[in-house]
Design a protein around this motif. Structure first.
Motif, PDB file in Angstrom:
ATOM      1  N   GLN A   4      85.817   4.315  57.526  1.00  0.00           N
ATOM      2  CA  GLN A   4      85.904   5.355  58.278  1.00  0.00           C
ATOM      3  C   GLN A   4      86.370   5.141  59.721  1.00  0.00           C
ATOM      4  O   GLN A   4      87.013   6.445  60.467  1.00  0.00           O
ATOM      5  CB  GLN A   4      84.485   6.115  58.612  1.00  0.00           C
ATOM      6  CG  GLN A   4      83.407   5.413  59.196  1.00  0.00           C
ATOM      7  CD  GLN A   4      82.591   4.612  58.291  1.00  0.00           C
ATOM      8  OE1 GLN A   4      83.144   4.027  57.427  1.00  0.00           O
ATOM      9  NE2 GLN A   4      81.395   4.590  58.584  1.00  0.00           N
TER      10      GLN A   4
ATOM     11  N   ILE B  16      90.470   5.903  59.069  1.00  0.00           N
ATOM     12  CA  ILE B  16      90.732   6.843  57.937  1.00  0.00           C
ATOM     13  C   ILE B  16      91.697   7.916  58.853  1.00  0.00           C
ATOM     14  O   ILE B  16      92.629   8.389  58.197  1.00  0.00           O
ATOM     15  CB  ILE B  16      89.688   7.514  57.299  1.00  0.00           C
ATOM     16  CG1 ILE B  16      90.250   8.571  56.410  1.00  0.00           C
ATOM     17  CG2 ILE B  16      88.693   7.941  58.336  1.00  0.00           C
ATOM     18  CD1 ILE B  16      89.245   9.273  55.715  1.00  0.00           C
TER      19      ILE B  16
ATOM     20  N   LYS C 202      77.235  12.939  42.011  1.00  0.00           N
ATOM     21  CA  LYS C 202      77.980  11.694  42.804  1.00  0.00           C
ATOM     22  C   LYS C 202      76.970  10.291  42.311  1.00  0.00           C
ATOM     23  O   LYS C 202      78.001   9.372  42.399  1.00  0.00           O
ATOM     24  CB  LYS C 202      77.691  11.857  44.370  1.00  0.00           C
ATOM     25  CG  LYS C 202      78.607  12.756  45.016  1.00  0.00           C
ATOM     26  CD  LYS C 202      78.169  12.729  46.560  1.00  0.00           C
ATOM     27  CE  LYS C 202      79.342  14.038  46.938  1.00  0.00           C
ATOM     28  NZ  LYS C 202      78.703  14.254  48.335  1.00  0.00           N
TER      29      LYS C 202
ATOM     30  N   TYR D 163      85.337   6.638  42.533  1.00  0.00           N
ATOM     31  CA  TYR D 163      85.088   7.881  43.647  1.00  0.00           C
ATOM     32  C   TYR D 163      84.191   7.319  44.491  1.00  0.00           C
ATOM     33  O   TYR D 163      84.475   7.673  45.764  1.00  0.00           O
ATOM     34  CB  TYR D 163      85.003   9.091  42.513  1.00  0.00           C
ATOM     35  CG  TYR D 163      84.349  10.103  43.505  1.00  0.00           C
ATOM     36  CD1 TYR D 163      85.291  10.930  44.170  1.00  0.00           C
ATOM     37  CD2 TYR D 163      83.099  10.408  43.528  1.00  0.00           C
ATOM     38  CE1 TYR D 163      84.679  11.862  45.095  1.00  0.00           C
ATOM     39  CE2 TYR D 163      82.477  11.385  44.628  1.00  0.00           C
ATOM     40  CZ  TYR D 163      83.358  12.300  45.237  1.00  0.00           C
ATOM     41  OH  TYR D 163      83.084  13.195  45.918  1.00  0.00           O
TER      42      TYR D 163
ATOM     43  N   PHE E  98      85.186   7.819  48.165  1.00  0.00           N
ATOM     44  CA  PHE E  98      84.915   8.818  49.039  1.00  0.00           C
ATOM     45  C   PHE E  98      83.439   9.053  49.520  1.00  0.00           C
ATOM     46  O   PHE E  98      83.006   9.900  50.152  1.00  0.00           O
ATOM     47  CB  PHE E  98      85.306   9.981  48.099  1.00  0.00           C
ATOM     48  CG  PHE E  98      86.971   9.984  48.139  1.00  0.00           C
ATOM     49  CD1 PHE E  98      87.544  10.425  48.809  1.00  0.00           C
ATOM     50  CD2 PHE E  98      87.466   9.821  46.742  1.00  0.00           C
ATOM     51  CE1 PHE E  98      88.898  10.481  48.969  1.00  0.00           C
ATOM     52  CE2 PHE E  98      88.740   9.801  46.679  1.00  0.00           C
ATOM     53  CZ  PHE E  98      89.599   9.980  47.712  1.00  0.00           C
TER      54      PHE E  98
ATOM     55  N   TRP F 261      82.885   5.420  51.679  1.00  0.00           N
ATOM     56  CA  TRP F 261      83.993   5.470  52.453  1.00  0.00           C
ATOM     57  C   TRP F 261      84.547   4.001  52.751  1.00  0.00           C
ATOM     58  O   TRP F 261      84.940   3.608  53.749  1.00  0.00           O
ATOM     59  CB  TRP F 261      83.554   5.953  53.963  1.00  0.00           C
ATOM     60  CG  TRP F 261      83.047   7.303  53.963  1.00  0.00           C
ATOM     61  CD1 TRP F 261      82.910   8.332  53.006  1.00  0.00           C
ATOM     62  CD2 TRP F 261      82.785   8.200  54.855  1.00  0.00           C
ATOM     63  NE1 TRP F 261      82.497   9.294  53.288  1.00  0.00           N
ATOM     64  CE2 TRP F 261      82.344   9.466  54.604  1.00  0.00           C
ATOM     65  CE3 TRP F 261      82.950   7.905  56.400  1.00  0.00           C
ATOM     66  CZ2 TRP F 261      82.123  10.366  55.549  1.00  0.00           C
ATOM     67  CZ3 TRP F 261      82.537   8.980  57.303  1.00  0.00           C
ATOM     68  CH2 TRP F 261      82.301  10.164  56.822  1.00  0.00           C
TER      69      TRP F 261
ATOM     70  N   PHE G 124      87.916   3.104  51.426  1.00  0.00           N
ATOM     71  CA  PHE G 124      88.963   3.430  50.619  1.00  0.00           C
ATOM     72  C   PHE G 124      89.928   2.188  50.477  1.00  0.00           C
ATOM     73  O   PHE G 124      90.504   2.069  49.145  1.00  0.00           O
ATOM     74  CB  PHE G 124      89.718   4.302  51.646  1.00  0.00           C
ATOM     75  CG  PHE G 124      89.105   5.553  52.044  1.00  0.00           C
ATOM     76  CD1 PHE G 124      88.880   6.680  51.411  1.00  0.00           C
ATOM     77  CD2 PHE G 124      88.204   5.411  53.022  1.00  0.00           C
ATOM     78  CE1 PHE G 124      88.185   7.753  51.486  1.00  0.00           C
ATOM     79  CE2 PHE G 124      87.604   6.806  53.481  1.00  0.00           C
ATOM     80  CZ  PHE G 124      87.439   7.799  52.573  1.00  0.00           C
TER      81      PHE G 124
ATOM     82  N   SER H 105      78.219  20.968  49.053  1.00  0.00           N
ATOM     83  CA  SER H 105      78.885  19.898  48.169  1.00  0.00           C
ATOM     84  C   SER H 105      80.224  19.445  48.699  1.00  0.00           C
ATOM     85  O   SER H 105      80.851  18.089  48.449  1.00  0.00           O
ATOM     86  CB  SER H 105      78.712  20.149  46.906  1.00  0.00           C
ATOM     87  OG  SER H 105      79.301  21.691  46.730  1.00  0.00           O
TER      88      SER H 105
ATOM     89  N   LEU I 105      81.718  17.310  53.191  1.00  0.00           N
ATOM     90  CA  LEU I 105      81.914  16.133  53.852  1.00  0.00           C
ATOM     91  C   LEU I 105      83.382  15.576  53.437  1.00  0.00           C
ATOM     92  O   LEU I 105      84.049  15.160  54.284  1.00  0.00           O
ATOM     93  CB  LEU I 105      80.829  15.001  53.341  1.00  0.00           C
ATOM     94  CG  LEU I 105      81.016  13.785  54.046  1.00  0.00           C
ATOM     95  CD1 LEU I 105      80.819  13.935  55.463  1.00  0.00           C
ATOM     96  CD2 LEU I 105      79.967  12.825  53.492  1.00  0.00           C
ATOM     97  N   ASN I 106      83.653  15.958  52.040  1.00  0.00           N
ATOM     98  CA  ASN I 106      85.302  15.464  51.593  1.00  0.00           C
ATOM     99  C   ASN I 106      86.176  16.292  52.489  1.00  0.00           C
ATOM    100  O   ASN I 106      87.328  16.011  52.515  1.00  0.00           O
ATOM    101  CB  ASN I 106      85.368  15.570  50.126  1.00  0.00           C
ATOM    102  CG  ASN I 106      84.838  14.466  49.414  1.00  0.00           C
ATOM    103  OD1 ASN I 106      84.603  13.459  50.331  1.00  0.00           O
ATOM    104  ND2 ASN I 106      84.611  14.504  48.311  1.00  0.00           N
TER     105      ASN I 106
ATOM    106  N   LEU J  94      86.532  14.991  55.675  1.00  0.00           N
ATOM    107  CA  LEU J  94      87.340  13.704  55.594  1.00  0.00           C
ATOM    108  C   LEU J  94      88.958  14.057  55.387  1.00  0.00           C
ATOM    109  O   LEU J  94      89.887  13.419  55.956  1.00  0.00           O
ATOM    110  CB  LEU J  94      86.986  12.646  54.325  1.00  0.00           C
ATOM    111  CG  LEU J  94      85.603  11.984  54.759  1.00  0.00           C
ATOM    112  CD1 LEU J  94      85.539  11.086  53.540  1.00  0.00           C
ATOM    113  CD2 LEU J  94      85.820  11.221  55.871  1.00  0.00           C
TER     114      LEU J  94
ATOM    115  N   LEU K 212      80.972  10.336  61.116  1.00  0.00           N
ATOM    116  CA  LEU K 212      82.260  11.118  61.590  1.00  0.00           C
ATOM    117  C   LEU K 212      82.675  10.783  63.014  1.00  0.00           C
ATOM    118  O   LEU K 212      83.837  10.750  63.115  1.00  0.00           O
ATOM    119  CB  LEU K 212      81.710  12.706  61.608  1.00  0.00           C
ATOM    120  CG  LEU K 212      81.704  13.157  59.905  1.00  0.00           C
ATOM    121  CD1 LEU K 212      81.030  14.668  60.362  1.00  0.00           C
ATOM    122  CD2 LEU K 212      82.894  12.928  59.427  1.00  0.00           C
TER     123      LEU K 212
END
Lengths: 328, 438
Positions: free
Chosen positions: A67, A70, A272, A286, A290, A293, A295, B81, B84-85, B88, B110
């Motif tokens: 993060q 990113i 998730k 994933y 995601f 975090w 990546f 849901s 957050l994505n 990002l 964040l």
């Protein structure tokens, strides 16, 4: 004479193949080049849509991308092979989890593709002969394929509920097959829940493709076989399956790639955080990318997965095409 | 000919494999104001029962803002849901809204991306100063020692909702104040298909909230003072075990709760299947499910002993929503103006009433609307006994790793497998090993 000379020369040139090659060359280049020219837009788009993101993904897999970087991922420090080392260090937790998820995925894919193919082929052969209601059955069989994945899988989630789900109601309350209602969405059973949904969703595609393949088998072959006294099973073994070979070859490959990478089904089914027993690799990657975090590691895992799929596909094609070459 | 066929096959495989495994790249959605001083884009989190209800609540206020300042606000309500994505994605592409809602537990994570406008003294002055806000709410706006990355907008706290009739029928005359009392009351209720308390066992975030509070009550935390993961200390293990034991050992949670993640526990409570529920701002939800306000009471979340208060008597995390500004907004002035409007005393009253939350703005909190008995519990909790979740950049990873570990422990409990100190410790060790190394 002087006036006719060029004409004669031209005529001679025309009739002599050797001399004619010269002036015709541009035309031939045009003719040979044309298909490539026509392919060019597709190739360019292919580059843009697939190759560029893939190259970016590969670059990311060599970076320490969290993060903190990113926002401007170009500035992330290089990680060298660290992301790959973490991914394949099977003694450490990240690698061990990846390996576990890989094995789960392989088992899941083999079972799912096998069952999809078996069900699809059986159904297609059964529906090959015309009978009243065949059209309706064919349409019904295709329903799972036509439904939006999300809506279909969410319905399965309701059916798999422990307390009020249809599955437990039938298995436990009505048939008395289990001592107590089972959990399907958590714990070890989640693998079978996932497999059920995947097969339910995947077999109509196999059915559709095999059905199309069956249309190309000449009826005379069956008639001749029947005259020679071959029964239904022998006909399927000696005529149907060999004739379907090219179709099956593509079908199994496509089903394999789709199933191996299926993300929607497990994600909608479990969210998730998939249970360990059903931790498919796509959701696992994933999560690495995601949700936690990380990546860089996620990209490295993706690249490893891509290499694996390419290798398997290559071996598969070599094996299946060798069989065809030696066939009469 | 063969080579052409081989090449064609190769191309097909390659494209199939690529289609299959290509990771979704970032796509830009929304888009900021593009520098126009008369326009703003706002991503609101889904607070009400539906996105439509949120639009109905917010649009009149945005119109009011436009009338006052001439700045038009384009509203998009984003479901939880996706939020957050979406943030990002906006962060990577730089194509985000001007102003956005963030869950307050994500603030530090964040903040680490550097995409959010820091709220230094100067920026705070433009919206009336930092001291307008309640301290506990300010505690979840970013990493300690740095300028906050966001401004508190709605505050929430956990409370114990209890079914008056069910507890009375079981012979419990006062809502439990300690966990022992809660377990005792739960055991009296748990029979004939009814259960003591409801939980969302498959929702990692919910698990984290409860485990965190219990850890605080045992004097422990999930991170060391310098921000390193410390999931396996005695207090944390005891806390997680105590939480899962409500199902595993005390058997006052229905095993089916282990797979709940869609707020089914609220429905169970509303339908009288469970006697107690730990939730934030459940009132609107319970009413919409047909439960009358007279049927349930609201009490503080239990503590280990004594009464809720500071220190070990913490009984809730500081829940809530913050308002953040995208640093690369083309309209920083307008965005700040909008934050000022949304956190003004008048708007705070309107919005927090609509969402049955508590205003993080002191002056608005004084309003009689927030002095009902139910709100008094939440206000008290926020003022005296609530603590923000760890404000560290790894917070979102922590939520997933530990939240999932607890989900698996609940699955064990539901499946009849034993949950021991050892198994809890093993699960937490694994979670900690999954955290990114620094």
């Amino acid at each position: 004479m002087t006036a006719t000379a060029p004409t004669a020369e031209a005529a001679a040139r025309k009739s002599s193949p050797g001399a004619a090659r010269g002036p015709r060359r541009p035309g031939r280049i045009r003719r040979v080049g044309l298909p490539y020219l026509l392919l060019l837009p597709a190739v360019l788009l292919e580059l843009l849509v697939h190759l560029v993101p893939m190259v970016i993904g590969i670059v990311m897999s060599f970076k320490e991308l969290t993060q903190f970087y990113i926002r401007d991922w170009g500035t992330a420090p290089w990680a060298g092979l660290d992301n790959y080392k973490v991914s394949v260090d099977f003694d450490a937790p990240v690698g061990a989890a990846l390996l576990h998820s890989f094995f789960v995925t392989v088992a899941f894919t083999v079972l799912s593709v096998g069952l999809c193919w078996l069900l699809g082929t059986a159904a297609a052969i059964c529906l090959q002969d015309t009978f009243r209601g065949r059209g309706l059955l064919r349409a019904l069989f295709l329903v799972p394929y036509a439904l939006p994945v999300y809506a279909a899988v969410i319905t399965w989630v309701f059916m798999f509920q422990h307390d009020n789900g249809l599955v437990n109601h039938v298995l436990h309350d009505q048939l008395g097959l289990t001592d107590k209602p089972s959990f399907w969405l958590i714990g070890d059973n989640s693998f079978f829940a996932l497999l059920t949904v995947s097969v339910w969703k995947g077999w109509p595609f196999a059915f559709l493709i095999v059905m199309a393949g069956l249309q190309n088998i000449p009826r005379e072959l069956y008639e001749a076989a029947a005259l020679d006294g071959a029964g239904m099973i022998q006909q399927v073994r000696r005529i149907t399956l060999p004739s379907l070979r090219p179709v099956n070859q593509v079908l199994v490959l496509v089903l394999f790639l789709w199933t191996f990478n299926d993300f929607n089904t497990p994600f909608v089914l479990f969210g998730k955080a998939a249970p360990e027993a059903a931790d498919l690799i796509s959701v696992h990657i994933y999560q690495a990318s995601f949700v936690t975090w990380n990546f860089g590691t996620g990209s490295a895992m993706s690249v490893l997965l891509l290499l694996f799929l390419l290798a398997v596909t290559g071996v598969y094609l070599v094996l299946t095409s060798r069989g065809r070459r030696t066939a009469p | 000919m063969r080579s052409i066929r081989a090449a064609a096959t190769g191309a097909v495989i390659l494209s199939l494999a690529l289609t299959a495994s290509a990771c979704g790249g970032g796509s830009s959605t929304g888009g900021g104001s593009g520098g126009s001083p008369q326009e703003l884009t706002y991503w609101a989190s889904n607070q009400g029962a539906s996105v439509e209800i949120d639009k109905k609540v917010l649009q009149p206020e945005l119109d009011k803002f436009e009338k006052q300042t001439g700045i038009k606000v384009k509203l998009e309500v984003v479901p939880w849901s996706d939020l957050l994505n979406r943030i990002l994605t906006a962060t990577t592409s730089g194509q985000g809204p001007d102003v956005l809602n963030i869950g307050n537990t994500w603030s530090a994570s964040l903040q680490a991306t550097g995409a959010l406008l820091p709220w230094d003294a100067k920026n705070f002055d433009r919206i009336g100063g930092k001291d307008r806000f309640v301290d506990s709410a300010l505690g979840s706006t970013g990493t300690e020692g740095q300028d906050p990355a966001a401004v508190p907008l709605y505050s929430m706290a956990y409370a114990l909702y209890y079914n008056k009739q069910m507890l009375a029928d079981a012979g419990v005359d006062a809502p439990p104040a300690t966990w022992d009392e809660l377990v005792a009351a739960g055991k009296k209720v748990s029979k004939d298909g009814k259960w003591g308390i409801a939980m969302e066992g498959s929702n990692p975030s919910e698990n984290i909230h409860h485990a965190f509070v219990l850890a605080q009550q045992h004097g422990a935390d999930f991170f060391t003072a310098d921000g390193k993961p410390d999931f396996t200390n005695d207090g944390a293990v005891t806390a997680v075990k105590q939480y899962v034991d409500l199902m595993a050992k005390d058997k006052i949670i229905a095993p089916g709760n282990a797979e709940y993640a869609q707020n089914q526990s609220v429905s169970d409570f509303a339908k009288g299947r469970t006697a107690m529920l730990l939730w934030q701002s459940a009132s609107a939800n319970l009413t919409s499910q047909g439960m009358s306000e007279d049927d349930y009471g609201i009490a503080p979340v239990p503590v280990q002993s004594g009464t809720p208060g500071a220190g070990k008597q913490v009984n809730s995390m500081v829940a809530g929503i913050n308002l953040a500004v995208f640093k690369n907004s083309g309209n920083l002035d307008g965005a700040t103006e909008f934050v000022k409007f949304m956190t003004s005393d008048a708007e705070q009253k309107i919005l927090n009433t609509a969402y049955s939350s508590i205003p993080p703005v002191k002056a608005a909190q004084e309003d009689p609307a927030f002095n009902s008995p139910a709100n008094a519990v939440l206000k008290d909790t926020l003022a005296t006994s609530a603590v923000a979740l760890p404000q560290v950049p790894d917070e979102s990873q922590f939520e997933t790793a530990v939240g999932t570990a607890i989900k698996d422990l609940f699955a064990d409990a539901a499946g009849g497998r034993e949950v021991t100190t050892g198994s809890v410790e093993a699960a937490l060790t694994k979670a900690q090993q999954q955290m990114p190394e620094k």
